[in-house]
Write a protein that holds these residues in place. Sequence first.
Motif, short mmCIF file in Angstrom:
data_model
loop_
_atom_site.label_atom_id
_atom_site.label_comp_id
_atom_site.label_asym_id
_atom_site.label_seq_id
_atom_site.Cartn_x
_atom_site.Cartn_y
_atom_site.Cartn_z
N GLU A 137 -13.95 5.10 8.06
CA GLU A 137 -12.72 6.09 7.80
C GLU A 137 -12.70 6.44 6.36
N ASP A 138 -13.19 6.00 5.57
CA ASP A 138 -13.27 6.42 4.09
C ASP A 138 -14.17 7.57 3.88
N THR A 139 -15.18 7.52 4.45
CA THR A 139 -16.04 8.57 4.31
C THR A 139 -15.60 9.83 5.18
N ASP A 145 -12.60 10.52 5.37
CA ASP A 145 -11.24 10.97 4.61
C ASP A 145 -11.80 12.00 3.53
#
Length: 168
Positions: free
Chosen positions: A3-5, A7
């Motif tokens: 999810e971070d990547t 985002d």
Amino acid sequence: MSEDTDDFALFREQVKVDRRIRSETVAAPRPKLTPRRRAENTPERQQQAEFFFSDTFRAHFPEGPVRYCVEGESSHILKQLRRGDFPPELFLDLHGMTQAEAKRELGALLHACAKQHIECCAVMSGHGKGVLKENLPHWLVQHPAVRAFHQAPAAHGGNAALLILVQR
């Protein structure tokens, strides 16, 4: 983590941050500074100081405290100097100077008084061997900017100093 990547990828895609191109940030040209010479340090200024003060000239002073008043000035000025009615705005201490150094500094002091519109200054010669104390009045009489001088009152140095009135 995925999810971070995602985002970060979405952010980069939206913002599209690129490296700045250097040619767009041209600095304004700076003006060239030319160094100025100080007027006090010029050879002409030193020659003027030495021109005014001759060691061979000897003035006649009356008995008592050292005093002098230019012709045409009121003798009341000497009484005012004696009483300390003119507070000195500039002070020059000649302790430890040679005669040549003292002449240059005295010339610079009188020039500074005229330039800054100062009416009264004090010069401390000290007691010492008495060479500067003896020559100082004879030098001051020769300078065209000096209106009057008198031995300073005790509050400003007593008999080891002179109060000098300078033309504005």
